[in-house]
Design a protein around this motif. Structure first.
Motif, PDB file in Angstrom:
ATOM      1  N   SER A 234       0.797  -1.234   0.000  1.00  0.00           N
ATOM      2  CA  SER A 234       0.000   0.000   0.000  1.00  0.00           C
ATOM      3  C   SER A 234       0.832   1.287   0.000  1.00  0.00           C
ATOM      4  N   PRO A 235       1.987   1.354   0.706  1.00  0.00           N
ATOM      5  CA  PRO A 235       2.763   2.600   0.640  1.00  0.00           C
ATOM      6  C   PRO A 235       3.222   2.940  -0.773  1.00  0.00           C
ATOM      7  N   TRP A 236       3.407   1.913  -1.602  1.00  0.00           N
ATOM      8  CA  TRP A 236       3.838   2.149  -2.980  1.00  0.00           C
ATOM      9  C   TRP A 236       2.652   2.216  -3.936  1.00  0.00           C
ATOM     10  N   LEU A 237       1.532   1.554  -3.588  1.00  0.00           N
ATOM     11  CA  LEU A 237       0.350   1.591  -4.446  1.00  0.00           C
ATOM     12  C   LEU A 237      -0.426   2.901  -4.298  1.00  0.00           C
ATOM     13  N   ALA A 238      -0.386   3.501  -3.128  1.00  0.00           N
ATOM     14  CA  ALA A 238      -1.128   4.736  -2.886  1.00  0.00           C
ATOM     15  C   ALA A 238      -0.588   5.855  -3.787  1.00  0.00           C
ATOM     16  N   PRO A 239      -1.444   6.473  -4.577  1.00  0.00           N
ATOM     17  CA  PRO A 239      -0.967   7.518  -5.500  1.00  0.00           C
ATOM     18  C   PRO A 239      -0.531   8.797  -4.810  1.00  0.00           C
ATOM     19  N   HIS A 240      -0.983   9.025  -3.561  1.00  0.00           N
ATOM     20  CA  HIS A 240      -0.655  10.264  -2.862  1.00  0.00           C
ATOM     21  C   HIS A 240      -0.340   9.968  -1.404  1.00  0.00           C
ATOM     22  N   ASP A 241       0.252  10.923  -0.749  1.00  0.00           N
ATOM     23  CA  ASP A 241       0.504  10.840   0.685  1.00  0.00           C
ATOM     24  C   ASP A 241      -0.842  10.915   1.414  1.00  0.00           C
ATOM     25  N   PRO A 242      -1.203   9.894   2.212  1.00  0.00           N
ATOM     26  CA  PRO A 242      -2.529   9.892   2.852  1.00  0.00           C
ATOM     27  C   PRO A 242      -2.723  10.995   3.884  1.00  0.00           C
ATOM     28  N   SER A 243      -1.644  11.649   4.293  1.00  0.00           N
ATOM     29  CA  SER A 243      -1.765  12.736   5.272  1.00  0.00           C
ATOM     30  C   SER A 243      -1.682  14.121   4.635  1.00  0.00           C
ATOM     31  N   ASP A 244      -1.457  14.168   3.323  1.00  0.00           N
ATOM     32  CA  ASP A 244      -1.300  15.453   2.629  1.00  0.00           C
ATOM     33  C   ASP A 244      -2.679  16.060   2.312  1.00  0.00           C
ATOM     34  N   LYS A 245      -2.921  17.276   2.779  1.00  0.00           N
ATOM     35  CA  LYS A 245      -4.204  17.950   2.550  1.00  0.00           C
ATOM     36  C   LYS A 245      -4.159  18.723   1.232  1.00  0.00           C
ATOM     37  N   MET A 246      -3.927  17.999   0.158  1.00  0.00           N
ATOM     38  CA  MET A 246      -3.726  18.621  -1.139  1.00  0.00           C
ATOM     39  C   MET A 246      -5.013  19.187  -1.757  1.00  0.00           C
ATOM     40  N   LEU A 247      -6.167  18.740  -1.274  1.00  0.00           N
ATOM     41  CA  LEU A 247      -7.448  19.197  -1.823  1.00  0.00           C
ATOM     42  C   LEU A 247      -8.199  20.086  -0.840  1.00  0.00           C
ATOM     43  N   ILE A 248      -7.476  20.641   0.117  1.00  0.00           N
ATOM     44  CA  ILE A 248      -8.136  21.401   1.176  1.00  0.00           C
ATOM     45  C   ILE A 248      -8.882  22.613   0.639  1.00  0.00           C
ATOM     46  N   GLU A 249      -8.427  23.186  -0.497  1.00  0.00           N
ATOM     47  CA  GLU A 249      -9.113  24.364  -1.032  1.00  0.00           C
ATOM     48  C   GLU A 249     -10.496  24.029  -1.576  1.00  0.00           C
ATOM     49  N   GLN A 250     -10.781  22.729  -1.796  1.00  0.00           N
ATOM     50  CA  GLN A 250     -12.096  22.329  -2.285  1.00  0.00           C
ATOM     51  C   GLN A 250     -13.059  21.981  -1.150  1.00  0.00           C
ATOM     52  N   VAL A 251     -12.583  22.059   0.078  1.00  0.00           N
ATOM     53  CA  VAL A 251     -13.436  21.775   1.234  1.00  0.00           C
ATOM     54  C   VAL A 251     -14.097  23.079   1.674  1.00  0.00           C
ATOM     55  N   VAL A 252     -15.436  23.074   1.680  1.00  0.00           N
ATOM     56  CA  VAL A 252     -16.203  24.238   2.116  1.00  0.00           C
ATOM     57  C   VAL A 252     -17.074  23.780   3.271  1.00  0.00           C
ATOM     58  N   LYS A 253     -16.620  24.010   4.489  1.00  0.00           N
ATOM     59  CA  LYS A 253     -17.342  23.517   5.661  1.00  0.00           C
ATOM     60  C   LYS A 253     -18.702  24.201   5.820  1.00  0.00           C
ATOM     61  N   ALA A 254     -18.806  25.451   5.400  1.00  0.00           N
ATOM     62  CA  ALA A 254     -20.079  26.163   5.547  1.00  0.00           C
ATOM     63  C   ALA A 254     -21.189  25.499   4.745  1.00  0.00           C
ATOM     64  N   ARG A 255     -20.842  24.963   3.583  1.00  0.00           N
ATOM     65  CA  ARG A 255     -21.843  24.286   2.743  1.00  0.00           C
ATOM     66  C   ARG A 255     -21.699  22.767   2.801  1.00  0.00           C
ATOM     67  N   ASN A 256     -20.842  22.287   3.707  1.00  0.00           N
ATOM     68  CA  ASN A 256     -20.633  20.843   3.887  1.00  0.00           C
ATOM     69  C   ASN A 256     -20.198  20.185   2.574  1.00  0.00           C
ATOM     70  N   GLU A 257     -19.274  20.825   1.878  1.00  0.00           N
ATOM     71  CA  GLU A 257     -18.782  20.305   0.614  1.00  0.00           C
ATOM     72  C   GLU A 257     -17.385  19.719   0.791  1.00  0.00           C
ATOM     73  N   ILE A 258     -17.137  18.596   0.095  1.00  0.00           N
ATOM     74  CA  ILE A 258     -15.822  17.968   0.109  1.00  0.00           C
ATOM     75  C   ILE A 258     -15.411  17.726  -1.340  1.00  0.00           C
ATOM     76  N   PRO A 259     -14.129  17.487  -1.603  1.00  0.00           N
ATOM     77  CA  PRO A 259     -13.668  17.261  -2.982  1.00  0.00           C
ATOM     78  C   PRO A 259     -14.356  16.049  -3.608  1.00  0.00           C
ATOM     79  N   PRO A 260     -14.970  16.215  -4.775  1.00  0.00           N
ATOM     80  CA  PRO A 260     -15.602  15.076  -5.454  1.00  0.00           C
ATOM     81  C   PRO A 260     -14.567  14.249  -6.206  1.00  0.00           C
ATOM     82  N   ALA A 261     -15.014  13.139  -6.781  1.00  0.00           N
ATOM     83  CA  ALA A 261     -14.121  12.318  -7.612  1.00  0.00           C
ATOM     84  C   ALA A 261     -13.650  13.140  -8.801  1.00  0.00           C
ATOM     85  N   GLN A 262     -12.382  13.040  -9.134  1.00  0.00           N
ATOM     86  CA  GLN A 262     -11.778  13.851 -10.195  1.00  0.00           C
ATOM     87  C   GLN A 262     -10.527  13.147 -10.679  1.00  0.00           C
ATOM     88  N   PRO A 263      -9.975  13.569 -11.812  1.00  0.00           N
ATOM     89  CA  PRO A 263      -8.744  12.934 -12.315  1.00  0.00           C
ATOM     90  C   PRO A 263      -7.634  12.949 -11.279  1.00  0.00           C
TER      91      PRO A 263
END
Length: 307
Positions: A53-82
């Motif tokens: 799994s450390p080599w199969l995982a495409p990204h660091d599981p602790s990296d908040k790389m999509l944090i700008e797509q999280v909108v807590k006020a509207r309860n939005e999280i990053p959707p599936a994307q490329p």
């Protein structure tokens, strides 16, 4: 009849097992059992994915790389994307990577708890079955008390005793719950070995009791215990996930674990059910794989099935 084996195959086994060892005839039945093959395939995939799994995982599981797509006020999280097939979680971390790496932590907890529980059960079961007398009575009364309590409740009580929860406390809590299961099973097998021909012959020849226990009784009593360990693995994974779900696991969410991932999304399950569905499905499938493999192993190794 072995689980998943037809009547014709059972008849063939009866014709072919004359002079064949129990292990050889059991493996012959297992190879024909679709239930065993399904369980073994599930477990094989789980172990391979966990180790890699450390080599199969495409990204660091602790990296908040999509944090700008999280909108807590509207309860939005990053959707599936490329690049992120399952989207992100509540903190903008790649959910697919966390799911993969979480399998490794689940494997560590399940195997660790089972090994510790097996070791403790072997010690208590050997003492009770080999020594007997008041030692047997004391050990079995302790085992009876532990078995009288619901396993999850007992594990929860043990885990809650620790001031600082961690992955190790989860492993220890689940392991302690499993000890009486292995102890009772081994003790019963060893009592049956006491009156076997090879033990009586060794006793008559003046062989020391320690040698009889460790060279004759214990090795011939381990088969049902080893098979039981595959079934306990399924239980250990479920109970460890439950403890993590209740907040008694590793508090560091940078290291994902399936039960912990379930607990993290309790408040947003109504709006984002997939965040709980994926780890829950993984837990169910892995537990099912161990259960299928354990049940077929138990039936295949039962000498009664050779008759």
């Amino acid at each position: 009849m072995a689980l998943g084996v037809s009547k014709k195959e059972k008849i063939d086994d009866l014709a072919d097992t004359a002079g064949v060892s129990l292990a050889a005839s059991a493996w012959k039945r297992l190879r024909r059992s679709p239930v065993f093959l399904i369980g073994a395939t599930i477990i094989g995939i789980f172990i391979v994915v966990s180790l890699l799994s450390p080599w199969l995982a495409p990204h660091d599981p602790s990296d908040k790389m999509l944090i700008e797509q999280v909108v807590k006020a509207r309860n939005e999280i990053p959707p599936a994307q490329p690049g992120h097939p399952l989207g992100g979680d509540l903190q903008g971390r790649d959910f697919f990577s966390r799911l993969l790496v979480g399998s490794q932590q689940t494997l560590i907890v399940g195997v660790g708890a089972t090994l510790i529980g097996l070791t403790g059960g072997l010690i208590l079961g050997t003492l009770a079955g080999a020594i007997g007398g008041w030692v047997d009575s004391v050990v079995m009364r302790l085992v009876d008390v532990m078995l009288s309590l619901p396993s999850l409740l007992l594990a929860f009580s043990i885990a809650a005793m620790f001031a600082r929860p961690s992955q190790f406390t989860v492993i220890l809590a689940v392991a302690i719950v499993q000890i009486p299961v292995f102890a009772r099973l081994l003790r019963g097998s060893m009592l049956a070995q006491r009156h076997s021909d090879h033990v009586l012959a060794a006793t008559a020849l003046g062989v020391k009791k320690g040698a009889i226990v460790f060279r004759h009784m214990l090795p011939n009593s381990l088969s049902p215990v080893i098979v039981q360990s595959t079934l306990v693995l399924a239980t250990a994974i479920i109970e460890a996930a439950a403890l993590s779900f209740l907040g008694l696991g590793n508090p560091d969410d940078r290291i994902p674990e399936w039960g912990q991932m379930l607990g993290d999304v309790q408040n947003v399950f109504d709006t984002h059910p997939h965040l709980a569905a994926w780890p829950a499905v993984c837990i169910i499938i892995v537990a099912l794989g161990f259960t299928l493999m354990g049940e077929t192993l138990r039936e295949a190794l039962d000498p009664k099935n050779r008759r």
